[in-house]
Write a protein that holds these residues in place. Structure first.
Motif, mmCIF file in Angstrom:
data_model
loop_
_atom_site.group_PDB
_atom_site.id
_atom_site.type_symbol
_atom_site.label_atom_id
_atom_site.label_comp_id
_atom_site.label_asym_id
_atom_site.label_seq_id
_atom_site.Cartn_x
_atom_site.Cartn_y
_atom_site.Cartn_z
ATOM 1 N N GLY A 125 67.464 30.825 14.773
ATOM 2 C CA GLY A 125 67.795 29.304 16.164
ATOM 3 C C GLY A 125 68.410 30.418 17.376
ATOM 4 N N SER A 126 69.767 30.519 16.552
ATOM 5 C CA SER A 126 71.182 30.824 17.419
ATOM 6 C C SER A 126 70.268 32.312 18.635
ATOM 7 C CB SER A 126 72.146 31.577 16.670
ATOM 8 O OG SER A 126 71.721 32.408 15.712
ATOM 9 N N GLU A 127 69.735 33.016 18.338
ATOM 10 C CA GLU A 127 68.598 34.662 18.758
ATOM 11 C C GLU A 127 68.459 33.838 20.496
ATOM 12 O OE1 GLU A 127 66.607 37.009 16.661
ATOM 13 O OE2 GLU A 127 67.080 36.200 14.262
ATOM 14 N N PHE A 128 67.641 32.593 20.666
ATOM 15 C CA PHE A 128 67.622 32.872 21.700
ATOM 16 C C PHE A 128 67.872 31.295 22.366
ATOM 17 C CE2 PHE A 128 64.203 29.115 20.712
ATOM 18 C CZ PHE A 128 64.009 30.086 19.210
ATOM 19 N N GLN A 129 68.134 30.605 21.102
ATOM 20 C CA GLN A 129 68.444 28.328 21.462
ATOM 21 C C GLN A 129 70.206 29.110 22.726
ATOM 22 O OE1 GLN A 129 67.916 27.176 18.114
ATOM 23 N NE2 GLN A 129 66.113 26.763 18.172
ATOM 24 N N LEU A 130 70.805 29.921 22.574
ATOM 25 C CA LEU A 130 72.266 30.094 22.782
ATOM 26 C C LEU A 130 71.938 30.676 24.305
ATOM 27 C CD1 LEU A 130 73.829 30.597 20.352
ATOM 28 C CD2 LEU A 130 73.718 28.276 21.393
ATOM 29 N N ASP A 131 70.926 31.106 24.700
ATOM 30 C CA ASP A 131 70.652 31.327 26.287
ATOM 31 C C ASP A 131 70.732 30.615 27.098
ATOM 32 O OD1 ASP A 131 70.395 33.578 25.065
ATOM 33 O OD2 ASP A 131 68.238 33.792 25.590
ATOM 34 N N GLU A 132 71.036 31.100 28.393
ATOM 35 C CA GLU A 132 71.650 30.241 29.321
ATOM 36 C C GLU A 132 69.963 29.545 30.218
ATOM 37 O OE1 GLU A 132 73.631 31.916 33.091
ATOM 38 O OE2 GLU A 132 72.500 31.032 34.460
ATOM 39 N N GLU A 133 69.276 30.371 30.049
ATOM 40 C CA GLU A 133 67.608 29.715 30.888
ATOM 41 C C GLU A 133 66.902 28.914 28.782
ATOM 42 O OE1 GLU A 133 63.003 31.333 31.759
ATOM 43 O OE2 GLU A 133 64.641 32.481 30.945
ATOM 44 N N TYR A 134 67.452 28.924 28.016
ATOM 45 C CA TYR A 134 66.976 28.296 27.484
ATOM 46 C C TYR A 134 67.670 26.570 27.947
ATOM 47 C CZ TYR A 134 66.564 25.943 23.170
ATOM 48 O OH TYR A 134 65.918 25.410 21.914
ATOM 49 N N THR A 135 69.707 26.359 27.907
ATOM 50 C CA THR A 135 69.717 25.615 28.156
ATOM 51 C C THR A 135 70.004 25.291 29.494
ATOM 52 O OG1 THR A 135 71.285 26.874 26.892
ATOM 53 C CG2 THR A 135 72.310 24.946 28.132
ATOM 54 N N LEU A 136 69.657 25.473 30.184
ATOM 55 C CA LEU A 136 69.088 25.213 31.807
ATOM 56 C C LEU A 136 67.625 24.404 31.156
ATOM 57 C CD1 LEU A 136 70.327 27.209 34.166
ATOM 58 C CD2 LEU A 136 71.412 24.947 33.349
ATOM 59 N N ASP A 137 66.855 24.483 30.666
ATOM 60 C CA ASP A 137 65.258 23.923 29.880
ATOM 61 C C ASP A 137 65.780 22.101 29.681
ATOM 62 O OD1 ASP A 137 63.922 25.096 31.851
ATOM 63 O OD2 ASP A 137 63.218 26.896 30.387
ATOM 64 N N LEU A 138 66.481 22.828 28.525
ATOM 65 C CA LEU A 138 67.370 21.504 27.966
ATOM 66 C C LEU A 138 67.979 20.594 28.497
ATOM 67 C CD1 LEU A 138 67.867 20.462 24.861
ATOM 68 C CD2 LEU A 138 69.232 21.679 24.742
ATOM 69 N N HIS A 139 68.593 20.997 29.699
ATOM 70 C CA HIS A 139 69.450 19.823 29.954
ATOM 71 C C HIS A 139 67.762 19.229 31.250
ATOM 72 C CE1 HIS A 139 73.188 20.934 28.765
ATOM 73 N NE2 HIS A 139 73.343 21.725 29.646
ATOM 74 N N GLU A 140 67.092 19.838 31.702
ATOM 75 C CA GLU A 140 66.554 18.821 32.179
ATOM 76 C C GLU A 140 65.500 18.099 30.839
ATOM 77 O OE1 GLU A 140 64.382 21.523 34.756
ATOM 78 O OE2 GLU A 140 62.361 20.215 34.866
ATOM 79 N N LEU A 141 65.154 19.226 29.684
ATOM 80 C CA LEU A 141 64.514 18.076 28.879
ATOM 81 C C LEU A 141 65.596 16.323 28.884
ATOM 82 C CD1 LEU A 141 62.718 19.541 25.745
ATOM 83 C CD2 LEU A 141 61.170 17.930 28.122
#
Length: 326
Positions: free
Chosen positions: A109-125
């Motif tokens: 998970g840490s390979e992509f879940q810490l990327d900026e784009e992912y994080t911003l989508d997470l905040h949107e969720l």
RNA sequence: CCGCCCUUAGCUCAGACUGGUAGAGCAGUCGACUGUAGAUCGACUUGCCCCCCGUUCAAAUCGGGGAGGGCGGACCA
């Protein structure tokens, strides 16, 4: 067995059937996944979804196994270093169990879940999901435990993973259905596509036969059990001589045959003394269950047989674990 | 920051007011009965009573301090 049948066999729920039928018309190259919180030793619960992954692999699909290290971290399972170590052992056991190493993509998970784009989508969720909804979707929360913020973020990340791993189908136990429904509802809000999902049943507790109970309590069989331990555990299992016990109970011995043994073996031989009628051979779960119901197959013989086949299934993983530890 | 409640067996909790080093139910273990398990009988096990300090001949119990957990603290009702 055609692709659709192979993909959906032993599934408790398919959402939606139309979408999965569509996938089944052209399964080659379709990406499917199960996410697991890293665990040092696999048990039957893990193997149940792994069986489904093997089916999907056989159907030509591309299997992704998410080693959910960030999720484990959010769930208080230790430091990243510790989690990574158990994840490596988990991966080794999965391949020993029968996931085709060539065609299985293991992703941390840490390979992509810490990327900026992912994080911003997470905040949107986070912005569009109520705490109530997130908590209800959080399957890994111990009952009685009060949720931490991390526990609410957890299911939201599961939803996003389906997009970021570029999947066509999400697989999980029935306990994952609320997360998957959350994902189906929320991903389109972010401009992504809702994916179909497929849920495996939750097998009844081995000793009580109580269904739909948390798999974490009670006895389960794991990759590190010795042959003798497997025999002991299976022998102590609840097993009335019927396929449909009273009072909402299930017959866990039959369930293990159905979900763990028959999918992995062409034929099952019951090694039975002449005194009781000699050996029996089954090619399908239905006939074995019918024989137990009719009394033709005694529970004790069913148990002995189950133990030896389960032992055969876990033997390679057990061996692998021993190697890793030495 | 402030207030209230909780912490005792694996789990749910009694016991605290009226100090004398612990109990119930469930779970578990072992027998009996069944060619399995369960049910049913019979027997049995389990404890840093959250921690520290104090009072006392004696503390789960009283006093003080601390830790962890839960809930609450605008307005409206």
């Amino acid at each position: 067995m055609d692709a659709y049948e192979l993909i959906t066999r032993n599934a408790e729920e398919v959402v939606t059937d139309e979408e999965v039928r569509e996938l089944a018309t052209e399964p080659e190259g379709k990406r499917v996944y199960v996410g697991y919180e890293p665990s040092g030793v696999l048990h039957l619960g893990h193997l149940l979804t792994a069986n489904k992954l093997i089916d999907l692999q056989d159907a030509g699909m591309e299997v992704v196994v998410l080693l959910a290290d960030v999720h484990a971290y959010l769930n208080g399972k230790g430091s990243f270093e510790e989690i990574r170590e158990t994840a490596e052992r988990m991966q080794a056991q999965f391949t020993a169990y029968g996931l085709d190493e060539e065609n299985t993509e293991f992703v941390y998970g840490s390979e992509f879940q810490l990327d900026e784009e992912y994080t911003l989508d997470l905040h949107e969720l986070e912005l569009s999901t109520t705490m109530n909804r997130a908590q209800r979707a959080m399957a890994e929360l111990q009952s009685g435990e009060t949720a931490k913020v991390s526990h609410l973020v957890y299911p939201l990340m599961q939803a996003l993973d389906i997009e970021y791993l570029d999947l066509d189908l999400a697989v999980g136990g029935l306990d994952q259905r609320k997360v998957h429904m959350l994902a189906r509802e929320e991903l389109p809000e972010l401009g992504y596509e809702a994916r179909p999902c497929l849920h495996t049943p939750i097998v009844a507790d081995l000793t009580s036969g109580e269904g739909k109970m948390s798999s974490s309590e009670g006895i389960t069989i794991s990759m590190e059990d010795s042959t003798e331990e497997v025999e002991e555990k299976v022998n102590s299992a609840f097993c009335p001589p019927t396929r449909d016990p009273e009072d909402d109970l299930e017959n866990p011995v039959l369930e293990l045959f159905e979900y763990h043994v028959f999918p992995r073996f062409e034929e099952i031989v019951v090694d039975r003394p002449e005194k009781y009628g000699g050996d029996l051979t089954y090619e399908a779960y239905e006939s074995l269950a019918a024989d137990l119901e009719s009394g033709e197959l005694h529970p004790a013989d069913a148990k002995g047989t189950l133990a030896s086949y389960l032992d055969e299934l876990i033997a390679p993983g057990r061996e692998k674990l021993r190697e890793l530890r030495s």
